[in-house]
Design a protein around this motif. Structure first.
Motif, PDB file in Angstrom:
ATOM      1  N   ASP A   9      -9.719  -5.829  -7.904  1.00  0.00           N
ATOM      2  CA  ASP A   9      -9.980  -4.644  -8.627  1.00  0.00           C
ATOM      3  C   ASP A   9     -11.343  -4.017  -8.420  1.00  0.00           C
ATOM      4  N   VAL A  24       2.768  -8.032  -7.588  1.00  0.00           N
ATOM      5  CA  VAL A  24       2.593  -6.638  -8.149  1.00  0.00           C
ATOM      6  C   VAL A  24       1.193  -6.157  -7.854  1.00  0.00           C
ATOM      7  N   SER A  25      -0.046  -6.676  -7.835  1.00  0.00           N
ATOM      8  CA  SER A  25      -1.290  -6.154  -7.385  1.00  0.00           C
ATOM      9  C   SER A  25      -1.445  -5.431  -6.164  1.00  0.00           C
ATOM     10  N   VAL A  50       1.347  -4.542  -4.166  1.00  0.00           N
ATOM     11  CA  VAL A  50       2.125  -3.485  -4.059  1.00  0.00           C
ATOM     12  C   VAL A  50       1.399  -2.174  -4.985  1.00  0.00           C
ATOM     13  N   GLU A  51       0.642  -2.550  -6.095  1.00  0.00           N
ATOM     14  CA  GLU A  51       0.050  -1.332  -6.743  1.00  0.00           C
ATOM     15  C   GLU A  51      -1.164  -0.725  -5.700  1.00  0.00           C
ATOM     16  N   ILE A  52      -1.942  -1.708  -5.315  1.00  0.00           N
ATOM     17  CA  ILE A  52      -3.083  -1.244  -4.354  1.00  0.00           C
ATOM     18  C   ILE A  52      -2.660  -0.327  -3.323  1.00  0.00           C
ATOM     19  N   ASN A  68       0.358   1.203  -3.115  1.00  0.00           N
ATOM     20  CA  ASN A  68       0.807   2.529  -3.661  1.00  0.00           C
ATOM     21  C   ASN A  68      -0.500   3.565  -3.916  1.00  0.00           C
ATOM     22  N   LEU A  69      -1.531   2.824  -4.442  1.00  0.00           N
ATOM     23  CA  LEU A  69      -2.503   3.842  -4.521  1.00  0.00           C
ATOM     24  C   LEU A  69      -3.235   4.439  -3.383  1.00  0.00           C
ATOM     25  N   SER A 111      -1.123   7.012  -2.027  1.00  0.00           N
ATOM     26  CA  SER A 111      -0.846   8.451  -2.745  1.00  0.00           C
ATOM     27  C   SER A 111      -2.210   8.982  -2.628  1.00  0.00           C
ATOM     28  N   GLU A 139      10.830  -6.920  -4.516  1.00  0.00           N
ATOM     29  CA  GLU A 139       9.770  -6.293  -5.082  1.00  0.00           C
ATOM     30  C   GLU A 139       9.180  -5.499  -4.033  1.00  0.00           C
ATOM     31  N   VAL A 172       7.963  -0.162  -1.787  1.00  0.00           N
ATOM     32  CA  VAL A 172       6.727   0.254  -1.361  1.00  0.00           C
ATOM     33  C   VAL A 172       6.887   0.294   0.324  1.00  0.00           C
TER      34      VAL A 172
END
Lengths: 906, 147
Positions: free
Chosen positions: A184, A214-215, A217-219, A221-222, A225, A263, A267
């Protein structure tokens, strides 16, 4: 920058060849060596010297003499000198491990420095030089630096942790929580380095970081975008390398795990779609991500939708004009077809076209892919393409592996047995020398057995053929059963190959000869006589090997026995090759001769189409029992097994020790006169020896047999014993029975003595004649041997024979045995010297040791080297026993009859 | 993972070499460099930028007289490396302003430093050109003071 340094660089730049460069650097090294002897060097000069050293090492020269300069420089307080020192040290050090310990001190100091750059440089150096032992020395410092305020330091500290993790995963994994926090980090490049760590963990222990999916995938996505700073964009793609890292981690985590994979699906699909934006001419960043997506999809738990998208994407790669993309498309498809076989359906032609490209890298990948997509419908097409590709290859190792793979492919997917045989022939014609012999047996088996599956498929083809050939063989087919069509087909092909008389690889001829030999009677395009003549011509051809020649002779034998036809040319061939140097050929010639003499049983020896017949082998040779019993009744001695005999001998030996002492005393009898003239007149013709050998091979298991038919092999028996060659002794006939055991004993020691002498000959050639006299003296005594120990002797001959044949294997039990007895004889050696009155200096221990090894070495060679002496002993033997040539031949005839008897029963 | 990064000129002379694996002696390195360079130089422009060599994949890119060769393992993304080479060259170009072979030779220390800022342990750690060059400017200031 000094003039000297500038001059060096310019000179290196001007070098036109490696030779100039080497000369220049060698001069430079001489100059640099002078500097290292100076005690005081100014930091500025030192750093420059270090850079000059760096160049020398870069161009491939060893500069270890001056590594210390680099370390000194790294301990300077000035940042620039320190930097140069660390840089050079980290480059030098991977080749010199002693330097690491010298470095650790200054590294520890610099890690605590207040200058960011100094810490950064020290951390960089750690990643390059650290070993497992040094981790504890710096670990605590690095852990603190993970929380440094500068992203540069956090990033480097994490990189150092990666180095540690690689070297010693267990001890570093406990800091995983710290690494998770770094995901993070507000600086994306720190996150990027943290991802390296997790990529490593995901490969080794994916289960421990599933909760982080999850983390990740989040990164991801970030990133897609577009929320990262613009500096991380590369050609309009957002942080492509970090995207690739994330995809890699996800692919490892989703592997074989449906839940995690679910999951990830969404992505990945998004990233795949996004990556197209980057499709600009000449820039591959977008393609790189797309390629990574395909790889990920292949690894994840299969999702039909994604696999379809992946195959479309791979299709875009393959159909591209750029070879880079084609290459990746082919690579991607190679993996993809394993989970999604439909992927290649649309692109088969393009894929095969890649084989025509001039690009070797691309072609090799394409071959890999072709191996995977081959199936029953495209096999013939693909194999053809592969073979034409194979012809262009030069690398033998690669070719060999490719040939064997193609053969395997043809075997696996080939539907038509005739196509298979033709293909194999084609391969063998060109690449025969690259093929292992397995394929020969496969083909033989295939032709002789056929296979049920093939038959069904073949039936259609056969019908066509039948029409063509107007039932010429139709009648034969029913006569010989279902596989005959195949046999006719193959025998026709192979007899044609033989008739072509081209220098094909031997392996092809070997198959041909076997098939023709077995099935010549089925041949439709050549008469048996024609084929025989062809084979005779082939045997005389220069391009075939002895192995093939031997097979050809066997093939002829079979053909003669099957057809009953005999040609004069065959006679000439047998005459010519009966004296061949190759024992195999010779043996086969004699076999043929022998078999042809027995017209009554010829078809029993070589029956038609017998390859599949089950032959029951009786290892106990039970059919000879009756014969053995009869012999025993007639007063022959019973066979005593080797173990029992050794036991008996040992027991006797204990009692014989006293007698043995006697034998060491001086002997006063006269020596046997040395008649060299006779040795040349009495020589067993080579042929006879050879036949004896054959005969003995046949009766190895029944020793009594040899005794009872009284084959007088006493000449051999006395020359060859368990321990190799021995001379033999003529002896006063008194005390025969008492002395038998003693002579056994002496016999052994004497023949070993001879070996020993052989060893001596190597060192001292002058001793040769004396030794011979010595032997003769022994020989006289040795003739003590009488019929009573004949049995034992016979077995010894056989053992020696088997020893001789097995000698190729380096350490047989015989060899060891020989060695042991050699040692024994060494001890006797001195005693013998005194008896014969030779004045040899007593051997020192070292000499004895050397002799032992020489003896061991010559144990095998000895049998060959003694052949000269053999003739001498033969002479004596014939003198004493009055064996004539005639009696030997008579005996041989007897044995031959016996063999015939045996084979008939068989 | 990246196994090594090489910069050689079209004559096959090594201008920069960074290995991320240990265990190669100097002689082995020279042999490896010669072999790979020879193969790369013999390839045509139209052919793909990848070369399979033993268990390695070599990805190369040519800039005027210089070849950039990167050896990677089976797992690495080839195009990613191809673009990384370009990113490296752009960074060198930004620092040296129109980089050429002689720039790299006279400033071999700086060239190594740029590489170290961008890749460590065989992993790409930084592609932001500004961040890469920042420490170099500090070093430059320090060395200027010395003169």
């Amino acid at each position: 920058m000094t003039k000297e340094f500038e001059k060096l660089i310019r000179e290196i730049g001007d070098c036109k060849s490696k030779l100039d460069e080497d000369r220049l650097i060698e001069k430079q090294i001489i100059i640099l060596k002078k500097f290292t002897k100076k005690k005081k060097i100014k930091p500025k000069q030192q750093s420059e010297l270090v850079l000059r050293l760096l160049f020398c090492q870069l161009l491939g020269h060893d500069v270890s003499f001056a590594h210390i300069l680099a370390i000194n420089s790294s301990q300077e307080s000035n940042l620039f000198y320190k930097f140069i020192g660390y840089l050079a040290a980290s480059i030098f050090i991977s080749t010199n491990e002693d330097l690491q310990l010298l470095m650790i001190n200054s590294i520890q100091k610099d890690l605590k420095s207040d200058k960011t750059l100094a810490i950064s440089i020290a951390l960089t150096t750690i990643t390059k030089i650290i070993t497992v032992d040094m981790i504890p020395a710096v670990l605590s410092n690095v852990l603190i630096l993970l929380k440094h305020q500068e992203p540069l330091i956090r990033k480097k500290a994490l990189a150092v942790m990666y180095t540690f993790l690689k070297q010693s995963p267990e001890s570093i994994l406990k800091y995983q929580k710290d690494f998770e926090l770094m995901l993070d980090d507000k600086d994306i490049s720190v996150t990027g380095v943290a991802l390296d760590l997790f990529l490593f963990i995901s490969k080794k222990k994916p289960k421990t970081i599933k909760h982080l999916v999850v983390s990740f995938v989040e990164i991801l996505n970030l990133i897609i975008s577009g929320k990262l700073p613009l500096e991380y964009d590369y050609r309009e793609i957002h942080a492509p390398w970090i995207q690739i890292k994330l995809l890699k981690i996800l692919s490892y985590l989703g592997q074989d795990d449906p839940n995690t994979s679910r999951e990830i699906y969404q992505v990945v699909q998004l990233v795949l779609k996004q990556s197209e934006i980057g499709f600009i001419n000449g820039v591959f960043a977008g393609h790189a991500i797309m390629h990574e997506c395909i790889k990920t999809i292949t690894k994840l738990y299969p999702s039909t939708k994604l696999l379809e998208l992946a195959s479309i994407a791979a299709g875009r790669f393959v159909t591209s004009y750029s070879n880079n993309l084609k290459y990746l498309g082919i690579t991607a498809l190679t993996d993809l077809v394993l989970v999604y076989p439909e992927a290649t359906n649309k692109h088969q032609i393009i894929i095969v076209d890649c084989l025509e490209d001039s690009d070797e890298t691309l072609k090799r990948r394409t071959i890999e892919l072709l191996f995977r997509i081959t199936n029953k419908s495209n096999i013939s097409f693909i194999v053809e393409k592969m073979l034409s590709y194979l012809k262009t290859q030069k690398d033998k190792k690669y070719k060999t592996s490719l040939v064997s793979r193609i053969l395997k492919l043809a075997e696996e997917h080939g539907t038509n047995i005739k196509w298979y045989i033709l293909t194999i022939n084609k391969i063998l014609q060109i690449f025969g020398d690259l093929v292992t012999h397995d394929i020969v047996y496969n083909i033989m088996k295939l032709i002789s057995e056929g296979s049920l599956l093939e038959d069904e498929e073949d039936e259609e083809d056969e019908e066509d053929e039948e029409d063509e050939e107007n039932g010429k063989k139709g009648s034969q087919k029913t006569k010989y059963g279902g596989n005959t069509a195949l046999k006719i087909f193959s025998v026709d092909i192979y007899s044609e190959i033989i008739s072509l008389k081209r220098p094909y690889p031997n392996i092809l001829y070997q198959i041909s000869l076997w098939v023709v030999g077995e099935y010549s009677y089925l041949c439709s395009n050549f008469t048996t006589e024609e084929t025989m003549i062809n084979i005779v011509d082939l045997i005389n051809a220069f391009y075939i090997s002895d192995e093939s020649r031997a097979m050809a002779i066997t093939a002829l034998t079979k053909m003669v026995s099957h057809s009953g036809k005999y040609l004069e040319q065959i006679d000439t061939i047998i005459q010519k090759y009966s004296t061949s140097r190759n024992t195999d050929i010779r043996q086969r010639c004699f076999e043929m001769k022998g078999i042809l003499k027995l017209p009554n049983i010829i078809d029993k020896i070589l029956p038609l189409d017998s390859i599949n017949a089950d032959i029951e082998i009786d290892p106990n040779l039970g059919f000879l029992n009756e014969f053995v019993e009869n012999s025993l009744k007639n007063g022959c001695k019973k066979y005593i097994s080797k173990e029992e005999r050794i036991k008996m001998e040992n027991e006797l030996q204990l009692g014989m020790n006293e007698n043995k002492k006697k034998s060491k005393e001086l002997r006063f009898e006269a020596y046997q006169p040395n008649n060299t003239q006779q040795s040349s007149t009495w020589r067993i013709p080579q042929q006879n020896i050879y036949e004896q050998e054959i005969n003995k091979n046949q009766i190895t298991n029944t020793i009594e047999l040899e005794d009872s038919i009284s084959l007088k092999v006493s000449g051999i028996s006395q020359r060859w014993t368990e321990n190799g060659y021995s001379g033999f002794k003529e002896n006063e006939p008194k005390n025969i029975e008492n002395q038998t055991e003693k002579m056994e004993e002496k016999d052994t020691s004497d023949d070993l003595n001879q070996y020993n002498n052989l060893g001596d000959n190597n060192n001292n050639n002058n001793d040769d004649d004396d030794d011979d006299d010595d032997d003769n003296n022994d020989n006289l005594n040795n003739n003590n041997l009488n019929n009573q120990n004949f049995n034992h002797k016979n077995e010894k001959i056989l053992e020696v024979k088997s020893f001789r044949f097995n000698r190729i294997g380096s350490k047989g039990p015989m060899l060891e045995e020989g060695q042991k007895t050699n040692e024994k004889i060494l001890n006797n050696d001195n005693n013998n010297n005194t008896t014969t009155g030779q004045q040899k200096p007593p051997k020192t221990e070292e000499e004895l040791k050397r002799e032992k090894t020489v003896n061991a070495l010559f144990n095998g060679a000895g049998s060959v080297r003694t052949s000269r002496k053999k003739s001498k002993s033969q002479r004596i033997n014939f003198n004493s026993k009055h064996i004539t040539k005639n009696t030997i031949e008579k005996n041989l005839e007897k044995t031959e009859n016996l063999i015939n008897l045996g084979s008939e029963k068989n | 993972m990246i196994k090594f990064i090489l910069i050689v000129n079209k004559l096959g002379q090594t201008r920069l070499a960074q290995y991320y694996t240990t265990g190669l002696s100097i002689n082995q390195r020279v042999a490896l460099e010669n072999e790979i360079t020879r193969r790369c130089l013999s390839r045509k422009d139209k052919e793909c930028s990848f070369l399979e060599f033993r268990d390695l994949k070599v990805i190369y890119r040519r800039y005027a007289s210089l070849f950039f060769l990167v050896g990677v393992d089976e797992e690495e993304n080839e195009l990613g490396i191809l673009e990384f080479i370009h990113c490296l060259v752009e960074t060198l170009d930004r620092y040296f302003e129109n980089v050429c072979e002689l720039d790299l030779m006279f400033n071999i220390d700086k060239a190594y430093m740029i590489l170290d800022e961008m890749a460590l342990n065989g992993n790409i750690i930084e592609t932001n050109k500004k961040t890469v060059i920042a420490p170099l400017h500090i070093i430059d200031q320090v060395s200027k003071k010395l003169k």
